[in-house]
Scaffold this motif. Structure first.
Motif, PDB file in Angstrom:
ATOM      1  N   VAL A 612       5.955  -0.251   2.197  1.00 29.87           N
ATOM      2  CA  VAL A 612       4.741  -0.851   2.051  1.00 29.87           C
ATOM      3  C   VAL A 612       5.004  -1.801   3.592  1.00 29.87           C
ATOM      4  O   VAL A 612       5.952  -2.341   4.084  1.00 29.87           O
ATOM      5  CB  VAL A 612       5.046  -1.334   1.257  1.00 29.87           C
ATOM      6  CG1 VAL A 612       3.842  -2.763   1.337  1.00 29.87           C
ATOM      7  CG2 VAL A 612       5.003  -0.890  -0.673  1.00 29.87           C
ATOM      8  N   GLN A 613       4.247  -0.912   4.145  1.00 29.32           N
ATOM      9  CA  GLN A 613       4.266  -2.157   5.808  1.00 29.32           C
ATOM     10  C   GLN A 613       3.403  -3.416   5.697  1.00 29.32           C
ATOM     11  O   GLN A 613       3.371  -4.131   6.532  1.00 29.32           O
ATOM     12  CB  GLN A 613       3.363  -0.404   6.743  1.00 29.32           C
ATOM     13  CG  GLN A 613       4.054   0.383   6.526  1.00 29.32           C
ATOM     14  CD  GLN A 613       5.233   0.762   7.544  1.00 29.32           C
ATOM     15  OE1 GLN A 613       5.040  -0.607   8.599  1.00 29.32           O
ATOM     16  NE2 GLN A 613       5.722   0.978   6.600  1.00 29.32           N
ATOM     17  N   SER A 614       2.536  -3.288   4.555  1.00 26.96           N
ATOM     18  CA  SER A 614       1.372  -4.588   5.186  1.00 26.96           C
ATOM     19  C   SER A 614       1.129  -5.442   3.952  1.00 26.96           C
ATOM     20  O   SER A 614       1.614  -4.946   3.139  1.00 26.96           O
ATOM     21  CB  SER A 614       0.240  -5.091   6.004  1.00 26.96           C
ATOM     22  OG  SER A 614      -0.529  -3.610   4.810  1.00 26.96           O
ATOM     23  N   VAL A 615       0.716  -6.768   3.950  1.00 27.28           N
ATOM     24  CA  VAL A 615       0.958  -7.733   2.658  1.00 27.28           C
ATOM     25  C   VAL A 615      -1.020  -6.638   1.720  1.00 27.28           C
ATOM     26  O   VAL A 615      -1.009  -7.165   0.842  1.00 27.28           O
ATOM     27  CB  VAL A 615       0.569  -9.092   3.153  1.00 27.28           C
ATOM     28  CG1 VAL A 615      -0.016 -10.113   2.533  1.00 27.28           C
ATOM     29  CG2 VAL A 615       1.444  -9.661   4.219  1.00 27.28           C
ATOM     30  N   GLU A 616      -1.777  -6.728   2.876  1.00 26.55           N
ATOM     31  CA  GLU A 616      -2.973  -5.981   2.138  1.00 26.55           C
ATOM     32  C   GLU A 616      -2.020  -5.298   0.862  1.00 26.55           C
ATOM     33  O   GLU A 616      -2.718  -4.310   0.189  1.00 26.55           O
ATOM     34  CB  GLU A 616      -3.831  -5.611   3.169  1.00 26.55           C
ATOM     35  CG  GLU A 616      -4.930  -6.107   3.882  1.00 26.55           C
ATOM     36  CD  GLU A 616      -3.902  -7.198   5.136  1.00 26.55           C
ATOM     37  OE1 GLU A 616      -3.954  -8.226   5.943  1.00 26.55           O
ATOM     38  OE2 GLU A 616      -3.030  -6.462   5.607  1.00 26.55           O
ATOM     39  N   GLU A 617      -1.030  -3.909   1.790  1.00 26.22           N
ATOM     40  CA  GLU A 617      -0.954  -2.492   0.787  1.00 26.22           C
ATOM     41  C   GLU A 617      -0.001  -3.154  -0.339  1.00 26.22           C
ATOM     42  O   GLU A 617      -0.265  -2.835  -1.477  1.00 26.22           O
ATOM     43  CB  GLU A 617       0.028  -1.974   1.884  1.00 26.22           C
ATOM     44  CG  GLU A 617      -0.520  -1.258   2.759  1.00 26.22           C
ATOM     45  CD  GLU A 617       0.126  -0.487   3.814  1.00 26.22           C
ATOM     46  OE1 GLU A 617       0.132   0.342   4.720  1.00 26.22           O
ATOM     47  OE2 GLU A 617       1.616  -0.476   3.660  1.00 26.22           O
ATOM     48  N   LEU A 618       0.515  -4.220   0.037  1.00 23.61           N
ATOM     49  CA  LEU A 618       1.476  -5.086  -0.743  1.00 23.61           C
ATOM     50  C   LEU A 618      -0.084  -5.544  -2.081  1.00 23.61           C
ATOM     51  O   LEU A 618       1.415  -5.241  -2.824  1.00 23.61           O
ATOM     52  CB  LEU A 618       2.449  -5.425  -0.743  1.00 23.61           C
ATOM     53  CG  LEU A 618       3.716  -6.505  -1.087  1.00 23.61           C
ATOM     54  CD1 LEU A 618       4.123  -5.590  -2.060  1.00 23.61           C
ATOM     55  CD2 LEU A 618       4.512  -7.921  -0.630  1.00 23.61           C
ATOM     56  N   ASN A 619      -0.464  -6.030  -1.656  1.00 20.38           N
ATOM     57  CA  ASN A 619      -1.063  -6.678  -2.946  1.00 20.38           C
ATOM     58  C   ASN A 619      -1.976  -5.507  -3.273  1.00 20.38           C
ATOM     59  O   ASN A 619      -2.231  -6.090  -4.692  1.00 20.38           O
ATOM     60  CB  ASN A 619      -1.778  -7.296  -2.066  1.00 20.38           C
ATOM     61  CG  ASN A 619      -1.598  -9.113  -1.771  1.00 20.38           C
ATOM     62  OD1 ASN A 619      -0.046  -8.917  -2.372  1.00 20.38           O
ATOM     63  ND2 ASN A 619      -2.272  -9.364  -0.480  1.00 20.38           N
ATOM     64  N   ILE A 620      -2.376  -4.293  -3.127  1.00 21.47           N
ATOM     65  CA  ILE A 620      -3.686  -3.843  -4.442  1.00 21.47           C
ATOM     66  C   ILE A 620      -2.535  -2.806  -5.311  1.00 21.47           C
ATOM     67  O   ILE A 620      -2.820  -2.067  -5.891  1.00 21.47           O
ATOM     68  CB  ILE A 620      -3.860  -2.699  -3.656  1.00 21.47           C
ATOM     69  CG1 ILE A 620      -5.221  -2.331  -3.518  1.00 21.47           C
ATOM     70  CG2 ILE A 620      -3.386  -1.780  -2.649  1.00 21.47           C
ATOM     71  CD1 ILE A 620      -6.017  -1.423  -2.953  1.00 21.47           C
ATOM     72  N   LEU A 621      -1.101  -2.703  -4.970  1.00 24.41           N
ATOM     73  CA  LEU A 621      -0.415  -2.061  -5.256  1.00 24.41           C
ATOM     74  C   LEU A 621      -0.578  -2.202  -7.506  1.00 24.41           C
ATOM     75  O   LEU A 621      -0.008  -1.366  -7.865  1.00 24.41           O
ATOM     76  CB  LEU A 621       1.273  -2.116  -5.109  1.00 24.41           C
ATOM     77  CG  LEU A 621       1.498  -0.992  -3.322  1.00 24.41           C
ATOM     78  CD1 LEU A 621       2.838  -1.826  -3.182  1.00 24.41           C
ATOM     79  CD2 LEU A 621       0.988   0.493  -3.439  1.00 24.41           C
ATOM     80  N   PRO A 622       0.117  -4.100  -7.609  1.00 29.64           N
ATOM     81  CA  PRO A 622       0.135  -3.824  -8.635  1.00 29.64           C
ATOM     82  C   PRO A 622      -1.392  -3.364  -9.740  1.00 29.64           C
ATOM     83  O   PRO A 622      -1.503  -3.001 -11.011  1.00 29.64           O
ATOM     84  CB  PRO A 622      -0.200  -5.495  -9.120  1.00 29.64           C
ATOM     85  CG  PRO A 622       0.969  -5.918  -7.386  1.00 29.64           C
ATOM     86  CD  PRO A 622       0.262  -4.743  -7.380  1.00 29.64           C
ATOM     87  N   GLU A 623      -2.684  -3.460  -9.199  1.00 33.78           N
ATOM     88  CA  GLU A 623      -3.498  -3.339  -9.020  1.00 33.78           C
ATOM     89  C   GLU A 623      -3.771  -1.430  -9.610  1.00 33.78           C
ATOM     90  O   GLU A 623      -4.068  -1.207 -10.898  1.00 33.78           O
ATOM     91  CB  GLU A 623      -4.631  -3.793  -8.237  1.00 33.78           C
ATOM     92  CG  GLU A 623      -5.284  -4.582  -8.246  1.00 33.78           C
ATOM     93  CD  GLU A 623      -6.390  -5.472  -7.125  1.00 33.78           C
ATOM     94  OE1 GLU A 623      -7.148  -3.866  -6.561  1.00 33.78           O
ATOM     95  OE2 GLU A 623      -6.254  -5.989  -7.037  1.00 33.78           O
ATOM     96  N   LEU A 624      -2.419  -0.576  -8.711  1.00 36.68           N
ATOM     97  CA  LEU A 624      -2.558   0.723  -9.550  1.00 36.68           C
ATOM     98  C   LEU A 624      -1.924   0.959  -9.999  1.00 36.68           C
ATOM     99  O   LEU A 624      -1.683   2.733 -10.354  1.00 36.68           O
ATOM    100  CB  LEU A 624      -2.047   1.249  -7.531  1.00 36.68           C
ATOM    101  CG  LEU A 624      -3.546   1.177  -6.682  1.00 36.68           C
ATOM    102  CD1 LEU A 624      -2.592   1.979  -5.317  1.00 36.68           C
ATOM    103  CD2 LEU A 624      -4.838   1.698  -7.752  1.00 36.68           C
ATOM    104  N   GLY A 625      -0.775  -0.107 -10.742  1.00 34.25           N
ATOM    105  CA  GLY A 625      -0.134   0.165 -11.475  1.00 34.25           C
ATOM    106  C   GLY A 625       1.344   0.565 -11.158  1.00 34.25           C
ATOM    107  O   GLY A 625       2.443   0.502 -12.503  1.00 34.25           O
ATOM    108  N   PHE A 626       1.425   0.347 -10.062  1.00 34.82           N
ATOM    109  CA  PHE A 626       3.101   0.362  -9.744  1.00 34.82           C
ATOM    110  C   PHE A 626       3.548  -0.980 -10.294  1.00 34.82           C
ATOM    111  O   PHE A 626       3.512  -2.377 -10.135  1.00 34.82           O
ATOM    112  CB  PHE A 626       2.932  -0.098  -7.853  1.00 34.82           C
ATOM    113  CG  PHE A 626       2.513   1.345  -7.253  1.00 34.82           C
ATOM    114  CD1 PHE A 626       4.141   1.720  -6.851  1.00 34.82           C
ATOM    115  CD2 PHE A 626       1.382   1.526  -6.620  1.00 34.82           C
ATOM    116  CE1 PHE A 626       3.276   3.335  -6.285  1.00 34.82           C
ATOM    117  CE2 PHE A 626       1.304   2.890  -6.567  1.00 34.82           C
ATOM    118  CZ  PHE A 626       2.514   3.891  -5.836  1.00 34.82           C
TER     119      PHE A 626
END
Length: 637
Positions: A612-626
Motif C-alpha cells: 500500500v503506497q498512499s493514504v488514499e489506497e489505505l483508506n479504501i481497503l476496509p470498504e473492499l473488505g480487507f
C-alpha cells in the motif's frame, strides 16, 4: 458425557447384568441339585444300613458297632437309631463344618441336607428306625469350585467381549468422528468431504453432509469464475490475454521499487510500425490474428521465466518485463524472428514491420527514466528504417558481479550468522498491529551492505540453498518471539516447501519451541504454492497441528485457483501489490478485490493488502473488505 463413553457404559452394564443373572441362576440351580443329591444319598445309605442291621443280631454292642462304622467314615453329620416309641437308642453327631469354603458364601447359598431314614426289622416286628444326615461341606466345596470356575469363565468372557465391543464401538466411532470433524471444519469455513460409512444411519448423514459441502463448493466455484472474469476484464487485454497498461505499470513499478524485487532486470518493448495500415489493407480479422500471435509468443516467453510479465500497452505497443535477467538479447532475437514469420505469413507489410527497443534497469530507478530510455531505443531503431532492435544505454545500470562465488558467499553468511530480519508492520483498519512482516537480509561480506532477499534468493534457488536460508529465517523469528514481540511473519520459498527434508526439519524446529508457534506466521508465494499443490497441502497438514498461522503471499494472479484453498487449513491471504496500486481510482480492480475478500472470508481466510503506497489506497481497503494492510503507507506505530 460422550456418546462413546455412554456406549461403553451400556456394554459394561449389560455385561454385568447378564453375568449377575447367569451367576445367580447357576448357583441356585447347582445348590438345588446338590441338596437333591444329598437327600438321595441319605435315603440310600439309610436303607443300606437298615438292611444290614436287620440281618444281624440286635444286641446293643453290635448295633452300636454298625452305627459307629458308618459314622466314622466322616461323611455324616449325624447317625441315629430310634426305637418304635421315638426314643433315641444310639446317636452319633459331629459338629457342623463347611470346610475351606468362605463363611459368607455358605450364608449366601445355604445347603440343607435332608435326613434319610429306613426301618430296621427283626423278623416280622419293627426294631427301630435308622436316620442319616450327610455332611454338607462336600456339597459346599463343589458349589464353591463351580462358582470359582464360573467367575473365571465370565472374567475371560468379559475380556473377550470387551475387546470385541471395543472393535465394534471403534468401527461405529470412526464414521462418527469423521462426521464431527466435517461439521467442525464447516464451522471453521473449511468444506471437506468424507467417505460414506457402511452403517445405513450414518451413511445417510454423511451423504447429506457431503451434498451440502458439494453445493457450497459449487457456489464458491461459480463466484470464483465470475470474479476471475472480472479480474481479466480489469487487468488483461481482451484480445491478446496480455496484461493491460495500468496493471503492467503496477507490476513494473513493483519490480523497480519493492524491497524484495531482484536488483536488476530487463524491459523489452515491441512497436508495430503500421497497425492501422494492416487493419485497413487486410481487414480487422487479420489484424486481430496478428495481435493474437504476438500475444501468444510473449505469453510463452513470460511463462518460461519466473516473475516475468508481458503486456499490451496500447494498440501497437507490446512489452516484456524480465526481472533478474540482464541479457535481453535472446528475447529480442526471438521477437525479431516472430516479426519475420509474420511477414512471411502476409500479416505485415514487408517494408513496414516493427521495431524493438530494450533497456537494462537497476532496482530503484524511476519508472519515467526507464521508459524514456526504452522509448529512445525504439526511436533509434525506427530512425534506421528497417526491422531491428536497439538496446538503450544502461547508464548506471550495472549488473551484479556474475563472477562472484555466490555459493561460498551464501555458505559463509549462514555459518557466520550474517543474517537478520527487518520489520514492516501489518495492521488492521483501526491501526492495531496484526504482525510484523520480517523479510530476510544477508550481509555478503563482513561490515558490508545488507542485501535484500531479491538480490540473493534467486541465486540461492538456483544453487538449491533456499532451505538453509529459510530455516535460519524461522529460527531468527522464533528468537524475536521469545523476547516478547507479539507476532512475526516469515516468507518461505516454494523450493523449500517442496523439500520433504526441509518440511520435517521445519516441523522439528517449531515443535521444539511450540509455545511460540501460535504467534508465528508462515507464508509462501502464490506461484510456489500452486506449482506443486500436493506438497503444499502436505506442508500445511504437517504444521497446522503446531498452531502456526499459515498463508499465501502475492496472491491474485492465479485467483481462479482459490477454490482449491477451501479445505487445506490456511489462515490468511496477502493480495499482490500490483492489484493494490492506485486502487482508489480503478473501479474494475475494486469490484474484483471486493469479491475476492468476500470469497476468502466465506472460507475463513483473513485478507491482507500488500504494497500500500498512499493514504488514499489505505483508506479504501476496509470498504473492499480487507482485514489488514502492509506497505509504505501503513504507519509503523
Amino acid at each position: 458425557m460422550s456418546l462413546f463413553r455412554q456406549l461403553w457404559l451400556a456394554v459394561i452394564a449389560s455385561t454385568i447384568i447378564a453375568f449377575a443373572g447367569s451367576f445367580i441362576v447357576s448357583m441356585v440351580t447347582a445348590r438345588d441339585y446338590l441338596e437333591q443329591q444329598l437327600a438321595i444319598k441319605n435315603n440310600d445309605n439309610a436303607a443300606s444300613l437298615a438292611l444290614s442291621m436287620s440281618q444281624l443280631d440286635k444286641d446293643p454292642v453290635t448295633v452300636e458297632l454298625q452305627v459307629a462304622a458308618v459314622f466314622d467314615s466322616g461323611q455324616y453329620a449325624a447317625v441315629r437309631v430310634i426305637d418304635p416309641n421315638g426314643a433315641t437308642m444310639i446317636e452319633k453327631i459331629s459338629p457342623p463344618a463347611a470346610g475351606d469354603v468362605p463363611a459368607w458364601f455358605s450364608r449366601l447359598f445355604p445347603i440343607e441336607s435332608h435326613p434319610g431314614s429306613a426301618q430296621v426289622s427283626t423278623g416280622w416286628t419293627q426294631f427301630g428306625t435308622v436316620e442319616l444326615i450327610s455332611h454338607s461341606q462336600f456339597a459346599y466345596r463343589e458349589l464353591w469350585n463351580g462358582a470359582f470356575k464360573l467367575l473365571l469363565w465370565f472374567g475371560v468372557g468379559g475380556v473377550l467381549m470387551g475387546l470385541i465391543g471395543m472393535q465394534i464401538l471403534l468401527r461405529i466411532k470412526r464414521p462418527l468422528d469423521a462426521v464431527v470433524g466435517q461439521a467442525e471444519a464447516i464451522s471453521e469455513r473449511r468444506f471437506t468431504r468424507i467417505d460414506e460409512p457402511a452403517t445405513p444411519e450414518l451413511k445417510s448423514l454423511a451423504r447429506a453432509m457431503n451434498a451440502m459441502v458439494g453445493r457450497v463448493k459449487a457456489m464458491f466455484d461459480e463466484e470464483a469464475a465470475r470474479l476471475e472474469q472480472v479480474r481479466r476484464e480489469a487487468t488483461l487485454d481482451s484480445l491478446t490475454g496480455l496484461a493491460n497498461r495500468s496493471y503492467f505499470m503496477n507490476q513494473l513499478a513493483a519490480s523497480l521499487n519493492d524491497d524484495d524485487a531482484p536488483p536488476s532486470g530487463s524491459l523489452i518493448m515491441l512497436r508495430l510500425a503500421d497497425l492501422a495500415g494492416v487493419n485497413r489493407r487486410l481487414g480487422r480479422e487479420s489484424a486481430d490474428e496478428l495481435l493474437r500471435r504476438i500475444g501468444t509468443s510473449l505469453t510463452t516467453m513470460a511463462a518460461e521465466n519466473p516473475g516475468a510479465a508481458a503486456a499490451r500497452l496500447n494498440g501497437a505497443d507490446f512489452t516484456l518485463l524480465l526481472p533478474g535477467n540482464d541479457n535481453p538479447e535472446p528475447f529480442a532475437d526471438r521477437l525479431l524472428a516472430l516479426l519475420r514469420d509474420l511477414v512471411s505469413a502476409g500479416l505485415i507489410d514487408g517494408e513496414q514491420i516493427g521495431h524493438i527497443g530494450s533497456g537494462v534497469y537497476r532496482h530503484g530507478e524511476s519508472l519515467a527514466s526507464l521508459l524514456s530510455r526504452v522509448d529512445a531505443a525504439i526511436a533509434t531503431a525506427e530512425g534506421e528504417g528497417s526491422l531491428g532492435w536497439r538496446c538503450a544505454n544502461s547508464g548506471d545500470a550495472q549488473c551484479a558481479n556474475n563472477n562472484a562465488d555466490w555459493k561460498k558467499v551464501l555458505e559463509c553468511a549462514i555459518e557466520s550468522h550474517r543474517l537478520r530480519l527487518i520489520e514492516f508492520p501489518v495492521a488492521n483498519s483501526s491501526g492495531t498491529l496484526l504482525h510484523l512482516e520480517c523479510p530476510l537480509r544477508l550481509q555478503a561480506v563482513e561490515d558490508g551492505e545488507w542485501l535484500a532477499a531479491g538480490s540473493f534468493m534467486p541465486v540461492a534457488s538456483r544453487l538449491a540453498m533456499t532451505s538453509e536460508l529459510d530455516l535460519a529465517a524461522v529460527n531468527l523469528a522464533l528468537e524475536r518471539l521469545a523476547i516478547g514481540i507479539p507476532s512475526v511473519a516469515v516468507n518461505l520459498s516454494g523450493e523449500s516447501v517442496f523439500d520433504r527434508s526441509f518440511r520435517q526439519r521445519l516441523h522439528d524446529l517449531i515443535a521444539s519451541r511450540r509455545e511460540l508457534a501460535p504467534r508465528l506466521w508462515l507464508e509462501v508465494a502464490e506461484t510456489g504454492a500452486f506449482q506443486h499443490f500436493d506438497e503444499f497441502i502436505t506442508y500445511t497438514q504437517l504444521l497446522r497441528p503446531l498452531g502456526c498461522r499459515l498463508g499465501i503471499e502475492h496472491f491474485g494472479r492465479q485467483f481462479s485457483q482459490i477454490g482449491r484453498l477451501h479445505d487445506i487449513g490456511l489462515d490468511y491471504l496477502k493480495v499482490d501489490g500490483s492489484f493494490i496500486r492506485a486502487i482508489d481510482s480503478q473501479p474494475g480492480n475494486q469490484a474484483f478485490l471486493k469479491g475476492l475478500c468476500s470469497i476468502a472470508h466465506n472460507i475463513g481466510l483473513t485478507v491482507i493488502a500488500e504494497g500500500v503506497q498512499s493514504v488514499e489506497e489505505l483508506n479504501i481497503l476496509p470498504e473492499l473488505g480487507f482485514d489488514g494492510a502492509t506497505g509504505p503507507a501503513v504507519p509503523r506505530g
